[in-house]
Design a protein around this motif. Sequence first.
Motif, PDB file in Angstrom:
ATOM      1  N   ILE A   3      15.046  59.006  62.242  1.00  0.00           N
ATOM      2  CA  ILE A   3      15.615  59.255  63.566  1.00  0.00           C
ATOM      3  C   ILE A   3      15.789  57.918  64.268  1.00  0.00           C
ATOM      4  CG2 ILE A   3      15.243  60.349  65.810  1.00  0.00           C
ATOM      5  CD1 ILE A   3      13.492  62.422  64.292  1.00  0.00           C
ATOM      6  N   LYS A   4      16.987  57.708  64.828  1.00  0.00           N
ATOM      7  CA  LYS A   4      17.255  56.463  65.542  1.00  0.00           C
ATOM      8  C   LYS A   4      17.744  56.771  66.946  1.00  0.00           C
ATOM      9  CE  LYS A   4      18.352  53.956  61.376  1.00  0.00           C
ATOM     10  NZ  LYS A   4      19.354  53.820  60.374  1.00  0.00           N
ATOM     11  N   VAL A   5      17.281  55.969  67.889  1.00  0.00           N
ATOM     12  CA  VAL A   5      17.761  56.042  69.264  1.00  0.00           C
ATOM     13  C   VAL A   5      18.561  54.772  69.497  1.00  0.00           C
ATOM     14  CG1 VAL A   5      17.106  56.106  71.688  1.00  0.00           C
ATOM     15  CG2 VAL A   5      15.784  57.413  70.011  1.00  0.00           C
ATOM     16  N   LEU A   6      19.843  54.955  69.800  1.00  0.00           N
ATOM     17  CA  LEU A   6      20.733  53.819  70.008  1.00  0.00           C
ATOM     18  C   LEU A   6      20.940  53.585  71.490  1.00  0.00           C
ATOM     19  CD1 LEU A   6      23.550  54.823  67.462  1.00  0.00           C
ATOM     20  CD2 LEU A   6      21.417  53.617  66.989  1.00  0.00           C
ATOM     21  N   GLY A   7      20.740  52.346  71.927  1.00  0.00           N
ATOM     22  CA  GLY A   7      20.960  52.009  73.325  1.00  0.00           C
ATOM     23  C   GLY A   7      20.530  50.597  73.622  1.00  0.00           C
ATOM     24  N   SER A  49      29.234  55.643  74.037  1.00  0.00           N
ATOM     25  CA  SER A  49      28.390  55.797  75.227  1.00  0.00           C
ATOM     26  C   SER A  49      26.955  56.043  74.784  1.00  0.00           C
ATOM     27  CB  SER A  49      28.891  56.927  76.122  1.00  0.00           C
ATOM     28  OG  SER A  49      28.894  58.153  75.439  1.00  0.00           O
ATOM     29  N   THR A  50      26.054  55.332  75.425  1.00  0.00           N
ATOM     30  CA  THR A  50      24.635  55.432  75.091  1.00  0.00           C
ATOM     31  C   THR A  50      23.910  56.143  76.224  1.00  0.00           C
ATOM     32  OG1 THR A  50      24.204  53.263  76.054  1.00  0.00           O
ATOM     33  CG2 THR A  50      24.652  53.338  73.682  1.00  0.00           C
ATOM     34  N   PRO A  51      22.735  56.663  75.970  1.00  0.00           N
ATOM     35  CA  PRO A  51      22.009  56.608  74.702  1.00  0.00           C
ATOM     36  C   PRO A  51      22.590  57.577  73.687  1.00  0.00           C
ATOM     37  CG  PRO A  51      20.787  57.939  76.270  1.00  0.00           C
ATOM     38  CD  PRO A  51      21.973  57.385  77.008  1.00  0.00           C
ATOM     39  N   ALA A  52      22.246  57.329  72.425  1.00  0.00           N
ATOM     40  CA  ALA A  52      22.683  58.208  71.347  1.00  0.00           C
ATOM     41  C   ALA A  52      21.505  58.481  70.422  1.00  0.00           C
ATOM     42  CB  ALA A  52      23.832  57.580  70.570  1.00  0.00           C
ATOM     43  N   LEU A  53      21.525  59.662  69.837  1.00  0.00           N
ATOM     44  CA  LEU A  53      20.475  60.067  68.908  1.00  0.00           C
ATOM     45  C   LEU A  53      21.099  60.264  67.532  1.00  0.00           C
ATOM     46  CD1 LEU A  53      17.461  60.944  68.640  1.00  0.00           C
ATOM     47  CD2 LEU A  53      18.252  63.282  69.044  1.00  0.00           C
ATOM     48  N   VAL A  54      20.503  59.603  66.542  1.00  0.00           N
ATOM     49  CA  VAL A  54      20.991  59.680  65.159  1.00  0.00           C
ATOM     50  C   VAL A  54      19.881  60.279  64.307  1.00  0.00           C
ATOM     51  CG1 VAL A  54      21.801  58.343  63.175  1.00  0.00           C
ATOM     52  CG2 VAL A  54      22.440  57.641  65.499  1.00  0.00           C
ATOM     53  N   ILE A  55      20.212  61.344  63.581  1.00  0.00           N
ATOM     54  CA  ILE A  55      19.241  61.963  62.675  1.00  0.00           C
ATOM     55  C   ILE A  55      19.810  61.885  61.270  1.00  0.00           C
ATOM     56  CG2 ILE A  55      17.982  64.067  62.067  1.00  0.00           C
ATOM     57  CD1 ILE A  55      18.146  64.893  65.012  1.00  0.00           C
ATOM     58  N   ASN A  56      19.042  61.239  60.386  1.00  0.00           N
ATOM     59  CA  ASN A  56      19.473  61.048  58.994  1.00  0.00           C
ATOM     60  C   ASN A  56      20.890  60.488  58.913  1.00  0.00           C
ATOM     61  OD1 ASN A  56      17.001  61.901  58.024  1.00  0.00           O
ATOM     62  ND2 ASN A  56      17.644  64.018  57.857  1.00  0.00           N
TER      63      ASN A  56
END
Length: 78
Positions: A3-7, A49-56
């Motif tokens: 899991i990644k949080v982009l921002g 646009s952030t924040p963004a959530l990336v799963i796998n």
Amino acid sequence: MDIKVLGPGCKKCGTLAEAAKKAVEELAIDANVEKIDDMVKILSYGVMSTPALVINEKVVVSGKVPSVSEIKELIEKA
């Protein structure tokens, strides 16, 4: 699970990172939650646009902070 949080480090980004960690903890799953603030890496995901959530490696949320329960649902679907 990855899991990644982009921002870039804004308050909303920090809030999303904490919510993601709480969701993982509540689900009691083995997942790595990583905060990414490098704009080149963020743009490589196509996030505008952030924040963004990336799963796998799939962007599941962009531009808002979902609740912990919403994040849990997204994790369970992944």
